[in-house]
Scaffold this motif. Structure first.
Motif, PDB file in Angstrom:
ATOM      1  N   GLY A   6      -5.591   0.179   6.992  1.00 41.96           N
ATOM      2  CA  GLY A   6      -4.556  -0.445   7.809  1.00 41.96           C
ATOM      3  C   GLY A   6      -3.293  -0.784   7.031  1.00 41.96           C
ATOM      4  O   GLY A   6      -2.521  -1.646   7.437  1.00 41.96           O
ATOM      5  N   LEU A   7      -3.083  -0.098   5.911  1.00 44.93           N
ATOM      6  CA  LEU A   7      -1.954  -0.414   5.048  1.00 44.93           C
ATOM      7  C   LEU A   7      -0.901   0.686   5.018  1.00 44.93           C
ATOM      8  O   LEU A   7      -0.036   0.700   4.142  1.00 44.93           O
ATOM      9  CB  LEU A   7      -2.462  -0.668   3.618  1.00 44.93           C
ATOM     10  N   ARG A   8      -0.944   1.576   5.972  1.00 45.20           N
ATOM     11  CA  ARG A   8      -0.063   2.743   5.989  1.00 45.20           C
ATOM     12  C   ARG A   8       1.419   2.371   5.872  1.00 45.20           C
ATOM     13  O   ARG A   8       2.186   3.061   5.220  1.00 45.20           O
ATOM     14  CB  ARG A   8      -0.286   3.522   7.279  1.00 45.20           C
ATOM     15  N   TYR A   9       1.827   1.286   6.493  1.00 46.02           N
ATOM     16  CA  TYR A   9       3.258   0.964   6.552  1.00 46.02           C
ATOM     17  C   TYR A   9       3.691  -0.102   5.548  1.00 46.02           C
ATOM     18  O   TYR A   9       4.813  -0.584   5.604  1.00 46.02           O
ATOM     19  CB  TYR A   9       3.630   0.551   7.975  1.00 46.02           C
ATOM     20  N   GLU A  10       2.804  -0.444   4.629  1.00 53.89           N
ATOM     21  CA  GLU A  10       3.166  -1.421   3.592  1.00 53.89           C
ATOM     22  C   GLU A  10       4.003  -0.744   2.515  1.00 53.89           C
ATOM     23  O   GLU A  10       3.939   0.467   2.332  1.00 53.89           O
ATOM     24  CB  GLU A  10       1.907  -2.039   2.970  1.00 53.89           C
ATOM     25  N   LYS A  11       4.762  -1.540   1.802  1.00 52.51           N
ATOM     26  CA  LYS A  11       5.579  -1.006   0.712  1.00 52.51           C
ATOM     27  C   LYS A  11       4.689  -0.525  -0.423  1.00 52.51           C
ATOM     28  O   LYS A  11       3.629  -1.112  -0.695  1.00 52.51           O
ATOM     29  CB  LYS A  11       6.541  -2.076   0.200  1.00 52.51           C
ATOM     30  N   ARG A  12       5.135   0.525  -1.079  1.00 56.63           N
ATOM     31  CA  ARG A  12       4.353   1.104  -2.177  1.00 56.63           C
ATOM     32  C   ARG A  12       4.117   0.096  -3.295  1.00 56.63           C
ATOM     33  O   ARG A  12       3.047   0.066  -3.898  1.00 56.63           O
ATOM     34  CB  ARG A  12       5.033   2.350  -2.727  1.00 56.63           C
ATOM     35  N   ALA A  13       5.098  -0.750  -3.571  1.00 53.30           N
ATOM     36  CA  ALA A  13       4.941  -1.747  -4.631  1.00 53.30           C
ATOM     37  C   ALA A  13       3.818  -2.727  -4.287  1.00 53.30           C
ATOM     38  O   ALA A  13       3.048  -3.132  -5.169  1.00 53.30           O
ATOM     39  CB  ALA A  13       6.249  -2.490  -4.874  1.00 53.30           C
ATOM     40  N   LEU A  14       3.717  -3.100  -3.021  1.00 57.37           N
ATOM     41  CA  LEU A  14       2.644  -3.995  -2.595  1.00 57.37           C
ATOM     42  C   LEU A  14       1.292  -3.310  -2.765  1.00 57.37           C
ATOM     43  O   LEU A  14       0.336  -3.910  -3.273  1.00 57.37           O
ATOM     44  CB  LEU A  14       2.836  -4.420  -1.142  1.00 57.37           C
ATOM     45  N   LEU A  15       1.214  -2.056  -2.334  1.00 61.98           N
ATOM     46  CA  LEU A  15      -0.043  -1.317  -2.467  1.00 61.98           C
ATOM     47  C   LEU A  15      -0.468  -1.213  -3.931  1.00 61.98           C
ATOM     48  O   LEU A  15      -1.639  -1.429  -4.263  1.00 61.98           O
ATOM     49  CB  LEU A  15       0.093   0.075  -1.857  1.00 61.98           C
ATOM     50  N   LEU A  16       0.480  -0.908  -4.785  1.00 65.80           N
ATOM     51  CA  LEU A  16       0.162  -0.806  -6.207  1.00 65.80           C
ATOM     52  C   LEU A  16      -0.290  -2.158  -6.748  1.00 65.80           C
ATOM     53  O   LEU A  16      -1.253  -2.239  -7.520  1.00 65.80           O
ATOM     54  CB  LEU A  16       1.367  -0.276  -6.986  1.00 65.80           C
ATOM     55  N   GLY A  17       0.375  -3.218  -6.333  1.00 70.29           N
ATOM     56  CA  GLY A  17      -0.031  -4.561  -6.755  1.00 70.29           C
ATOM     57  C   GLY A  17      -1.445  -4.890  -6.317  1.00 70.29           C
ATOM     58  O   GLY A  17      -2.232  -5.441  -7.098  1.00 70.29           O
ATOM     59  N   LEU A  18      -1.783  -4.543  -5.071  1.00 75.26           N
ATOM     60  CA  LEU A  18      -3.147  -4.769  -4.581  1.00 75.26           C
ATOM     61  C   LEU A  18      -4.164  -4.004  -5.420  1.00 75.26           C
ATOM     62  O   LEU A  18      -5.221  -4.535  -5.783  1.00 75.26           O
ATOM     63  CB  LEU A  18      -3.270  -4.318  -3.123  1.00 75.26           C
ATOM     64  N   LEU A  19      -3.850  -2.770  -5.719  1.00 81.59           N
ATOM     65  CA  LEU A  19      -4.777  -1.940  -6.482  1.00 81.59           C
ATOM     66  C   LEU A  19      -4.936  -2.439  -7.920  1.00 81.59           C
ATOM     67  O   LEU A  19      -6.054  -2.480  -8.446  1.00 81.59           O
ATOM     68  CB  LEU A  19      -4.319  -0.484  -6.455  1.00 81.59           C
ATOM     69  N   ILE A  20      -3.840  -2.820  -8.539  1.00 82.97           N
ATOM     70  CA  ILE A  20      -3.915  -3.343  -9.902  1.00 82.97           C
ATOM     71  C   ILE A  20      -4.717  -4.641  -9.937  1.00 82.97           C
ATOM     72  O   ILE A  20      -5.584  -4.840 -10.798  1.00 82.97           O
ATOM     73  CB  ILE A  20      -2.501  -3.536 -10.497  1.00 82.97           C
ATOM     74  N   ASP A  21      -4.442  -5.525  -8.981  1.00 77.07           N
ATOM     75  CA  ASP A  21      -5.167  -6.786  -8.903  1.00 77.07           C
ATOM     76  C   ASP A  21      -6.654  -6.526  -8.655  1.00 77.07           C
ATOM     77  O   ASP A  21      -7.513  -7.118  -9.310  1.00 77.07           O
ATOM     78  CB  ASP A  21      -4.583  -7.666  -7.799  1.00 77.07           C
ATOM     79  N   GLY A  22      -6.947  -5.638  -7.720  1.00 77.13           N
ATOM     80  CA  GLY A  22      -8.346  -5.317  -7.427  1.00 77.13           C
ATOM     81  C   GLY A  22      -9.057  -4.719  -8.623  1.00 77.13           C
ATOM     82  O   GLY A  22     -10.215  -5.045  -8.900  1.00 77.13           O
ATOM     83  N   ALA A  23      -8.369  -3.848  -9.352  1.00 75.15           N
ATOM     84  CA  ALA A  23      -8.974  -3.226 -10.531  1.00 75.15           C
ATOM     85  C   ALA A  23      -9.328  -4.284 -11.575  1.00 75.15           C
ATOM     86  O   ALA A  23     -10.412  -4.238 -12.175  1.00 75.15           O
ATOM     87  CB  ALA A  23      -8.032  -2.184 -11.123  1.00 75.15           C
TER      88      ALA A  23
END
Length: 81
Positions: free
Chosen positions: A38-55
């Motif tokens: 459900g994150l298709r329309y989120e900004k790429r920077a936010l997505l990268l932040g989520l992934l880095i935090d999750g990692a």
């Protein structure tokens, strides 16, 4: 000799093409996960932040890894229904 070199060149190009296709397929699948979450329309920077935090979280906390894995497995299982 020339024929052997040409054959080697064709083999190298085929391997390179197959590697690019495999890489492209993997990227498409990863993009599909973003859409599925459900994150298709989120900004790429936010997505990268989520992934880095999750990692960093799953490296530091096995319980968090298991919790997130369970969430993902349930989401995939709901697709099968």
């Amino acid at each position: 000799m020339r024929a052997a070199l040409a054959r080697l060149d064709r083999m190298a190009k085929k391997i390179s093409t197959e590697a690019r296709k495999k890489d492209t397929h993997e990227k498409i699948q990863l993009g599909g996960l973003i859409a599925k979450a459900g994150l298709r329309y989120e900004k790429r920077a936010l997505l990268l932040g989520l992934l880095i935090d999750g990692a960093s979280r799953i490296k530091a906390d096995d319980a968090e890894r298991r919790r997130l894995l369970e969430i993902g497995e349930k989401a995939f299982a709901s697709d099968a229904d």
